[in-house]
Design a protein around this motif. Structure first.
Motif, PDB file in Angstrom:
ATOM      1  N   PRO A  62      21.323  39.814  47.894  1.00 52.83           N
ATOM      2  CA  PRO A  62      22.345  38.819  48.263  1.00 52.83           C
ATOM      3  C   PRO A  62      23.733  39.443  48.443  1.00 52.83           C
ATOM      4  O   PRO A  62      24.276  40.035  47.509  1.00 52.83           O
ATOM      5  CB  PRO A  62      22.346  37.857  47.067  1.00 52.83           C
ATOM      6  CG  PRO A  62      21.222  38.266  46.179  1.00 52.83           C
ATOM      7  CD  PRO A  62      20.873  39.672  46.505  1.00 52.83           C
ATOM      8  N   THR A  63      24.283  39.278  49.651  1.00 52.91           N
ATOM      9  CA  THR A  63      25.624  39.811  49.923  1.00 52.91           C
ATOM     10  C   THR A  63      26.646  39.140  49.004  1.00 52.91           C
ATOM     11  O   THR A  63      27.559  39.789  48.495  1.00 52.91           O
ATOM     12  CB  THR A  63      25.999  39.574  51.405  1.00 52.91           C
ATOM     13  OG1 THR A  63      24.913  39.980  52.213  1.00 52.91           O
ATOM     14  CG2 THR A  63      27.238  40.337  51.793  1.00 52.91           C
ATOM     15  N   CYS A  64      26.454  37.832  48.773  1.00 48.24           N
ATOM     16  CA  CYS A  64      27.407  37.100  47.923  1.00 48.24           C
ATOM     17  C   CYS A  64      27.503  37.745  46.535  1.00 48.24           C
ATOM     18  O   CYS A  64      28.593  37.896  45.992  1.00 48.24           O
ATOM     19  CB  CYS A  64      27.001  35.635  47.810  1.00 48.24           C
ATOM     20  SG  CYS A  64      25.364  35.360  47.116  1.00 48.24           S
ATOM     21  N   ALA A  65      26.344  38.116  45.984  1.00 46.28           N
ATOM     22  CA  ALA A  65      26.329  38.703  44.638  1.00 46.28           C
ATOM     23  C   ALA A  65      26.922  40.105  44.644  1.00 46.28           C
ATOM     24  O   ALA A  65      27.633  40.504  43.723  1.00 46.28           O
ATOM     25  CB  ALA A  65      24.903  38.750  44.107  1.00 46.28           C
ATOM     26  N   GLU A  66      26.628  40.854  45.726  1.00 46.06           N
ATOM     27  CA  GLU A  66      27.109  42.244  45.794  1.00 46.06           C
ATOM     28  C   GLU A  66      28.627  42.311  45.894  1.00 46.06           C
ATOM     29  O   GLU A  66      29.240  43.214  45.344  1.00 46.06           O
ATOM     30  CB  GLU A  66      26.481  42.955  46.998  1.00 46.06           C
ATOM     31  CG  GLU A  66      24.969  43.095  46.912  1.00 46.06           C
ATOM     32  CD  GLU A  66      24.531  44.257  46.048  1.00 46.06           C
ATOM     33  OE1 GLU A  66      25.337  45.168  45.837  1.00 46.06           O
ATOM     34  OE2 GLU A  66      23.371  44.238  45.582  1.00 46.06           O
ATOM     35  N   VAL A  67      29.222  41.345  46.629  1.00 46.99           N
ATOM     36  CA  VAL A  67      30.679  41.416  46.830  1.00 46.99           C
ATOM     37  C   VAL A  67      31.448  40.653  45.757  1.00 46.99           C
ATOM     38  O   VAL A  67      32.675  40.615  45.792  1.00 46.99           O
ATOM     39  CB  VAL A  67      31.103  40.884  48.223  1.00 46.99           C
ATOM     40  CG1 VAL A  67      30.418  41.640  49.334  1.00 46.99           C
ATOM     41  CG2 VAL A  67      30.851  39.393  48.352  1.00 46.99           C
ATOM     42  N   CYS A  68      30.725  40.074  44.815  1.00 46.75           N
ATOM     43  CA  CYS A  68      31.411  39.296  43.768  1.00 46.75           C
ATOM     44  C   CYS A  68      32.131  40.238  42.799  1.00 46.75           C
ATOM     45  O   CYS A  68      31.486  41.031  42.116  1.00 46.75           O
ATOM     46  CB  CYS A  68      30.403  38.441  43.001  1.00 46.75           C
ATOM     47  SG  CYS A  68      31.153  37.583  41.610  1.00 46.75           S
ATOM     48  N   PRO A  69      33.460  40.167  42.734  1.00 51.60           N
ATOM     49  CA  PRO A  69      34.165  41.103  41.842  1.00 51.60           C
ATOM     50  C   PRO A  69      33.897  40.833  40.367  1.00 51.60           C
ATOM     51  O   PRO A  69      34.045  41.721  39.536  1.00 51.60           O
ATOM     52  CB  PRO A  69      35.642  40.870  42.185  1.00 51.60           C
ATOM     53  CG  PRO A  69      35.712  39.568  42.856  1.00 51.60           C
ATOM     54  CD  PRO A  69      34.377  39.298  43.466  1.00 51.60           C
ATOM     55  N   ALA A  70      33.481  39.597  40.044  1.00 57.31           N
ATOM     56  CA  ALA A  70      33.255  39.254  38.635  1.00 57.31           C
ATOM     57  C   ALA A  70      31.799  39.446  38.234  1.00 57.31           C
ATOM     58  O   ALA A  70      31.450  39.179  37.083  1.00 57.31           O
ATOM     59  CB  ALA A  70      33.677  37.818  38.382  1.00 57.31           C
ATOM     60  N   ASP A  71      30.955  39.868  39.180  1.00 57.17           N
ATOM     61  CA  ASP A  71      29.535  40.068  38.880  1.00 57.17           C
ATOM     62  C   ASP A  71      28.935  38.764  38.319  1.00 57.17           C
ATOM     63  O   ASP A  71      28.175  38.784  37.348  1.00 57.17           O
ATOM     64  CB  ASP A  71      29.397  41.203  37.844  1.00 57.17           C
ATOM     65  CG  ASP A  71      27.994  41.797  37.839  1.00 57.17           C
ATOM     66  OD1 ASP A  71      27.264  41.533  38.787  1.00 57.17           O
ATOM     67  OD2 ASP A  71      27.654  42.498  36.869  1.00 57.17           O
ATOM     68  N   ALA A  72      29.323  37.660  38.959  1.00 60.52           N
ATOM     69  CA  ALA A  72      28.960  36.347  38.402  1.00 60.52           C
ATOM     70  C   ALA A  72      27.706  35.750  39.026  1.00 60.52           C
ATOM     71  O   ALA A  72      27.171  34.780  38.507  1.00 60.52           O
ATOM     72  CB  ALA A  72      30.129  35.374  38.595  1.00 60.52           C
ATOM     73  N   ILE A  73      27.260  36.324  40.157  1.00 65.90           N
ATOM     74  CA  ILE A  73      26.111  35.711  40.846  1.00 65.90           C
ATOM     75  C   ILE A  73      24.863  36.525  40.540  1.00 65.90           C
ATOM     76  O   ILE A  73      24.824  37.729  40.795  1.00 65.90           O
ATOM     77  CB  ILE A  73      26.370  35.633  42.368  1.00 65.90           C
ATOM     78  CG1 ILE A  73      27.683  34.881  42.622  1.00 65.90           C
ATOM     79  CG2 ILE A  73      25.212  34.952  43.072  1.00 65.90           C
ATOM     80  CD1 ILE A  73      28.159  34.943  44.047  1.00 65.90           C
ATOM     81  N   LYS A  74      23.871  35.874  39.989  1.00 67.24           N
ATOM     82  CA  LYS A  74      22.659  36.579  39.561  1.00 67.24           C
ATOM     83  C   LYS A  74      21.437  35.987  40.238  1.00 67.24           C
ATOM     84  O   LYS A  74      21.381  34.793  40.528  1.00 67.24           O
ATOM     85  CB  LYS A  74      22.504  36.467  38.041  1.00 67.24           C
ATOM     86  CG  LYS A  74      23.613  37.165  37.263  1.00 67.24           C
ATOM     87  CD  LYS A  74      23.522  38.656  37.395  1.00 67.24           C
ATOM     88  CE  LYS A  74      24.673  39.353  36.687  1.00 67.24           C
ATOM     89  NZ  LYS A  74      24.759  40.766  37.016  1.00 67.24           N
ATOM     90  N   ARG A  75      20.469  36.866  40.451  1.00 76.37           N
ATOM     91  CA  ARG A  75      19.202  36.449  41.053  1.00 76.37           C
ATOM     92  C   ARG A  75      18.166  36.475  39.945  1.00 76.37           C
ATOM     93  O   ARG A  75      17.997  37.502  39.280  1.00 76.37           O
ATOM     94  CB  ARG A  75      18.864  37.469  42.151  1.00 76.37           C
ATOM     95  CG  ARG A  75      17.720  37.121  43.026  1.00 76.37           C
ATOM     96  CD  ARG A  75      17.767  38.056  44.239  1.00 76.37           C
ATOM     97  NE  ARG A  75      16.569  37.900  45.043  1.00 76.37           N
ATOM     98  CZ  ARG A  75      15.505  38.667  44.906  1.00 76.37           C
ATOM     99  NH1 ARG A  75      15.471  39.637  44.024  1.00 76.37           N
ATOM    100  NH2 ARG A  75      14.447  38.458  45.680  1.00 76.37           N
ATOM    101  N   THR A  76      17.497  35.361  39.731  1.00 72.41           N
ATOM    102  CA  THR A  76      16.503  35.326  38.652  1.00 72.41           C
ATOM    103  C   THR A  76      15.231  36.053  39.096  1.00 72.41           C
ATOM    104  O   THR A  76      15.043  36.330  40.280  1.00 72.41           O
ATOM    105  CB  THR A  76      16.186  33.865  38.251  1.00 72.41           C
ATOM    106  OG1 THR A  76      16.106  33.073  39.423  1.00 72.41           O
ATOM    107  CG2 THR A  76      17.238  33.302  37.342  1.00 72.41           C
ATOM    108  N   GLY A  77      14.365  36.318  38.149  1.00 75.44           N
ATOM    109  CA  GLY A  77      13.158  37.098  38.426  1.00 75.44           C
ATOM    110  C   GLY A  77      12.276  36.501  39.501  1.00 75.44           C
ATOM    111  O   GLY A  77      11.539  37.226  40.178  1.00 75.44           O
TER     112      GLY A  77
END
Lengths: 360, 226
Positions: free
Chosen positions: B62-77
């Motif tokens: 996910p581009t959204c998660a990669e560019v998140c400066p707070a590392d707030a977006i996670k992908r579950t298993g």
């Protein structure tokens, strides 16, 4: 040296330097450990480890391309001489509203806000009392010749005196009790939400969401029991409770860098980002290459393109006539293009009608 | 709990009739109660009534998660990209501008990004997402591969999308003509940069609204000749 190894080395050195600095401050603040309470040595080593861990993780986090970019941009914008006065006032306003009052969390839900506010202030109060005592930065002594008057020493300097039966003494010596009451109230509210809110239940994880609450509850409850033991039970089971309490505190300190509590150190970035966004709103806007409408600040789009390239994404569009990069298209047009692309695939497929007429 | 592996989300924008049922139903999801996370987009309102439903495609990277400066977006298993974690999200809006599908939404008052999480409270319990439950034309379909193949024999689900030089794989599938997908098993989104919706198949002509003309016509629908 590979990039990851270099980043780890930097983070490790930063961690060692910070925990080393704290160790030196402990020695200085406790006047060569004269006022250091040896019974609290377990807490001291746990805090030193926590400081190392937090700094290590913070340094690793800061080296991520997006974090690095926006951390520096936030400071650049904040310290811009043209806006520094206004920024300082705005910082004060946001610090009070968003940090001290948790306004943005109350907007997510009153129960959630109340839970967070109670836990946060309970923890701040507890930390403000405990850490200086553990590190020997604050200690109390009776005033010579006046056995019922206490004198407070900070870094070895006398700063304040109070009578042991005064209201001040009652409030100060029960500071951790007030903190425990705040934390337990907040934890109860948080637990309730996590049990009845289907949305929270579906996404919560034990290690991330439940364990921190359990740890805070354990610390507060054992702390209160210590007070109850020496106040009303003549010290019954005091030693056992003290070990239990120390265990809960030390586990929490060791957990600080790894779990949910790390947001305490990440969260202030919100203030920096708000200045970055404000500066962006005042400056040139990026216009969508497709619909020509403004959709973000030009600086933000430029920074994002840089970050994406650093991360290895290649949204460049060499063949496009108007846009050189996919980021130059607004989110609304991206959604429309997705639908149009799928429709075009059907139209380009002459002779075959889309499914739907009964699946023939 | 995790989303069952055999159940997938399939989108067929061509079948969307713009009824808004998905938009309303989405607000019932417990993870973002009261807020609709689905975008029902008019592709070009002035020329066409064509709509496209856009949910989170749950990218593999996910581009959204990669560019998140707070590392707030996670992908579950199970491959579901969750909304930003509330303690971490600093509301910078990077994910909103970065998402190639234009999905995340920023709520400035609450300082949080929220987006479609495939109704995680429902899908982890084996139920359909709210939007797929109510979609009358099955533009949004949640089920097994066998079911969709049986329902749409002329289509195949694809989950690769091209944006400039970047190819993104997703957990959510889009239905493509079988013969087109055989030649090109991905959807080139940026190729639609200059694409426009087709002209209306039915032309409407509005009659002059003179008093005499309207007096003759009792039925308001008769004002338009088809």
């Amino acid at each position: 040296m590979p990039r990851v190894a270099r980043e780890r080395l930097k983070a490790g050195v930063s961690g060692l330097l910070t925990s080393g600095a704290l160790a030196i401050l402990i020695v200085i603040g406790s006047r060569n450990l004269q006022h250091f309470d040896a019974a609290l040595v377990g807490y001291t080593f746990a805090t030193l480890f926590a400081v190392f861990g937090i700094t290590y993780r913070y340094a690793m986090w800061l080296q991520r391309p997006p974090t690095h970019m926006y951390w520096w941009r936030g400071w650049q914008v904040f310290t811009n001489p043209r806006w520094i006065g206004r920024n300082l006032l705005e910082f004060l306003r946001r610090f009070c509203l968003e940090f001290a009052l948790n306004r943005f969390i109350f907007r997510r839900g009153v129960e959630r806000g109340l839970a967070h506010w109670s836990i946060m202030w309970g923890c701040i109060l507890a930390a403000a009392i405990t850490f200086p005592l553990v590190w020997g930065w604050i200690h109390f002594r009776t005033v010579p010749g006046q056995i019922d008057v206490y004198r407070t020493y900070v870094f070895g300097f006398p700063v304040h005196e109070f009578h042991i039966d005064s209201i001040t003494a009652f409030i100060v010596f029960h500071g951790l009790v007030w903190a425990s009451v705040l934390v337990i109230g907040g934890v109860m509210l948080a637990f309730r939400r996590r049990m009845v809110d289907y949305g929270a239940v579906s996404v919560q994880q034990f290690g991330q969401d439940m364990l921190p609450l359990i740890l805070l509850f354990a610390i507060s409850l054992t702390g209160l029991l210590l007070t109850a033991s020496y106040t009303w039970m003549r010290g019954y089971a005091y030693d056992f409770l003290a070990i239990l309490h120390a265990g809960a505190v030390i586990v929490t300190l060791l957990y600080l860098p790894f779990g949910k509590f790390f947001h305490i150190f990440q969260r202030p970035a919100q203030l920096g980002v708000s200045f970055y966004k404000e500066a962006g709103a005042r400056s040139e806007q990026a216009h969508c290459a497709r619909c020509q409408r403004p959709y973000a600040s030009a600086a933000m789009v430029r920074d994002l393109i840089t970050v994406e390239r650093e991360l290895g994404f290649s949204y460049d569009m060499e063949t496009a006539r108007r846009a050189a990069h996919y980021q130059e298209i607004c989110p609304r047009c991206r959604r429309a293009m997705y639908g149009l692309a799928q429709g075009a695939a059907w139209r380009g497929h002459a002779g075959v009608a889309p499914d739907g007429g009964g699946g023939s | 709990m995790a989303k069952p592996d055999h159940l997938h989300f399939f989108i067929d924008p061509n079948r969307c009739i713009g009824c808004q049922a998905c938009v309303q139903a989405c607000t019932e999801c417990d993870t973002h109660r009261g807020e609709s996370m689905i975008h029902l987009e008019y592709v070009e309102r002035a020329r066409s009534v064509q709509t496209v439903p856009v949910v989170c495609m749950h990218c593999e990277q996910p581009t959204c998660a990669e560019v998140c400066p707070a590392d707030a977006i996670k992908r579950t298993g199970d491959g579901v990209v969750q909304s930003a974690r509330k303690p971490r999200c600093i509301a910078c809006g990077n994910c909103v501008v970065a998402c190639p599908f234009g999905v995340p939404e920023l709520y400035n008052d609450r300082q949080i990004m929220m987006k479609c999480d495939m109704c995680y409270d429902r899908t982890t319990a084996g139920r359909k997402p709210m939007c797929a439950t109510v979609c009358p034309s099955q533009a949004l379909f949640f089920g097994t591969r066998e079911q969709i193949e049986q329902l749409r024999p002329l289509s195949v689900p694809v989950n690769r999308f091209q944006f400039g030089h970047q190819v993104i794989s997703t957990r959510v599938f889009t239905m493509m003509p079988r013969e087109v997908a055989r030649r090109q098993p991905w959807l080139d989104v940026t190729a639609a940069m200059d694409e426009r919706p087709p002209e209306r198949a039915v032309m409407l002509r509005v009659l002059p609204s003179t008093p005499e003309a309207t007096a003759d016509v009792g039925d308001p629908y008769a004002e338009v000749l088809i």
